[in-house]
Write an enzyme that holds these catalytic residues in place. Structure first.
Site, PDB file in Angstrom:
ATOM      1  N   ASP A 152       1.801   7.405   1.536  1.00 14.48           N
ATOM      2  CA  ASP A 152       2.009   5.967   1.750  1.00 14.48           C
ATOM      3  C   ASP A 152       1.019   5.113   0.895  1.00 14.48           C
ATOM      4  OD1 ASP A 152       2.488   3.575   3.296  1.00 14.48           O
ATOM      5  OD2 ASP A 152       0.667   3.756   4.315  1.00 14.48           O
ATOM      6  N   THR A 154       0.148   1.316   1.270  1.00 14.26           N
ATOM      7  CA  THR A 154      -0.807   0.375   2.017  1.00 14.26           C
ATOM      8  C   THR A 154      -1.514   1.077   3.055  1.00 14.26           C
ATOM      9  OG1 THR A 154       1.046  -1.272   1.450  1.00 14.26           O
ATOM     10  CG2 THR A 154      -0.737  -1.805   2.656  1.00 14.26           C
ATOM     11  N   ASP A 350      -0.731   5.724   7.330  1.00 14.46           N
ATOM     12  CA  ASP A 350      -1.721   5.089   8.302  1.00 14.46           C
ATOM     13  C   ASP A 350      -0.979   4.349   9.468  1.00 14.46           C
ATOM     14  OD1 ASP A 350      -0.753   3.292   6.322  1.00 14.46           O
ATOM     15  OD2 ASP A 350      -2.492   1.748   7.108  1.00 14.46           O
TER      16      ASP A 350
END
Ligand SMILES: [Mg+2]
Length: 464
Positions: A152, A154, A350
């Site tokens: 991922d 960000t 996250d």
């Protein structure tokens, strides 16, 4: 919530809103069109549950070994009993019972039972020391075979929070531009404004209290600082205050292509400069990506963020495959596609939007700095969100599996020698027999040696 973008996405009348949509100012009427199990969040939970259910349980090495081991030992014990009973010296059935019992005792699979759990336990402890938390043994066994990592963007590659990038002044000094903008931005709660104020504080600039602060959502902010009229915002705001941002147009475009958010600043009706804010890479990210590449892994980025920003970050890090604007269901579809092509896939993320993919990957790796949903969907958590943890986790995985094999090999070798002696194969030649008591002692010693070997994992060198 669904894209993991670091900067809020503006919504206008008629837009669909989801969890984590915030009302900045003014009144807002929301119509609920989906409730309960139909909501986006409930569907994500559903995707996670489905991915977890569909995982084929891994048959552990020790289980496979133990199955045949137990059968073999019983066969040997029964054979020992009858061979001694019918063919042994008198009292033959006494010998038969004692020797069959010795076989069962010396073969007691303590060492075999300890072989893998001890290695796993010591490895988990070693991992915890370097910020890698394993939730299950399966992750340790699988990680070493991973050939593809989906990341991922960000919050995983980047800090996940916008920070000041650069200021390009036109008429003032850079510090003065920043001081005026930050003074006005103190009144704003927008993350971009927070980044400007944080930078001004870092430079120890003296901020003043703004007057007549006015914020138009999606456009920018206006107000007065020390008698000067300040406007900070996009092209639309500049038009409103009668300023032409064209002189900075090329700079602004270049920064946007690098993934930054650009704000123009006007002071007293004249263009004063621009400020750029971007979500910076974590300090550890470039080294981590380089190390993963060096280890021969292919790295794929999948982000809910726009393609421009995604490519900007990918270019800096040298990531070859980029997927932008992906929804949570697309992330898990990507995982499944790569797995169907025969790749062994780790997913690092996250956010809530990463949860289904984390649960569906061969190994899910969550950032400890991220959401609880991500952590509970993943099998590995990197405590400080440091991606170099993946390299360490792989090293632990390889060392642990090797250690387990040594332990199993040792437990086996030991039985291969001990069981025939207990069964009495040396008796016709040397008269040697093991009493059940000696067999019990030998059995204990084999356990001790397996434990000692497993403890070596605790000093595994992980400083790469
Ligand atoms: Mg994220």
């Amino acid at each position: 919530m669904l894209t993991g973008e670091p900067v809020p996405v503006e919504k206008s009348q008629g837009a669909t809103v989801i969890g984590a949509t915030m009302n900045g100012s003014g009144g807002l009427v929301i119509r609920a069109t989906k409730v309960g199990s139909e909501t986006v969040l409930a569907q994500i939970v559903q995707l996670v549950a489905q991915a977890q259910r569909s995982r084929a349980p891994m048959q552990r090495m020790a289980d496979k070994v133990a199955f045949w081991f137990v059968l073999a030992v019983f066969a040997v014990a029964i054979a020992t009993f009858f061979i001694w009973g019918f063919m042994g010296p008198a009292p033959s059935w006494t010998y038969a019972v004692l020797n069959a019992v010795s076989v069962l005792i010396i073969a007691c699979p303590c060492a075999l039972g300890l072989a893998t759990p001890m290695s796993i336990m010591v490895a988990m402890g070693r991992g915890a020391h370097v910020g890698v938390l394993f939730r299950d043994a399966e992750a340790i066994e699988r990680l070493r075979r991973i050939d593809t990592v989906i990341v991922d963007k960000t919050g995983t590659l980047t800090e996940g929070k916008p920070a000041f990038r650069t200021a390009i002044p036109v008429s003032l000094t850079e510090d003065e531009l920043l001081r005026l903008a930050a003074s006005l931005d103190q009144a704003s709660e927008h993350p971009l404004a927070d980044a400007i104020v944080a930078e001004a504080r870092r430079r120890n600039l003296v901020l003043e209290a703004p007057d007549g602060f006015e914020s138009s959502t999606g456009i920018g902010v206006r107000g007065r600082v020390a008698g000067q009229a300040i406007a900070i915002g996009n092209t639309a705001l500049m038009k409103e205050v009668g300023v032409d941002p064209a002189p900075l147009g090329a700079d602004a475009e270049k920064l946007r292509l690098e993934g930054a958010s650009v704000m123009f600043v006007a002071v007293d009706g004249a263009l004063a400069g621009l400020l750029a804010v971007a979500d910076p890479l974590k300090a550890s990210t470039p080294a981590a990506i380089a190390a993963l590449h060096a280890a021969g892994l292919s790295i794929v980025m999948a982000t809910g963020d726009g393609l421009t920003t995604a490519h900007a970050v990918a270019r800096v890090l040298g990531i070859d495959e980029v997927h932008g604007e992906v929804r949570p269901q697309d992330k898990i579809a990507l995982v499944q596609r790569l797995r169907a092509q025969g790749h062994r896939v780790a997913m690092a993320g996250d956010g809530i939007n990463d949860a289904p993919a984390l649960a569906g990957a061969d190994v899910g790796i969550a950032m400890g700095t991220g959401t609880d949903v991500a952590m509970s969907s993943a099998q590995v958590t990197l405590v400080k969100g440091d991606l170099r943890g993946i390299i360490r986790a792989r090293a632990i995985s390889a060392a642990t599996v090797a250690n387990m094999k040594q332990n199993l090999g040792f437990a086996f070798l030991y039985n291969a020698l001990g069981v025939p002696i207990a069964a009495g194969v040396l008796y016709p030649l040397t008269g040697l027999l093991l009493t059940p008591m000696i067999a019990a002692l030998a059995m204990s010693l084999s356990s001790v040696s397996v434990v000692a070997n497993a403890l070596r994992l605790g000093t595994l060198d992980l400083d790469q």
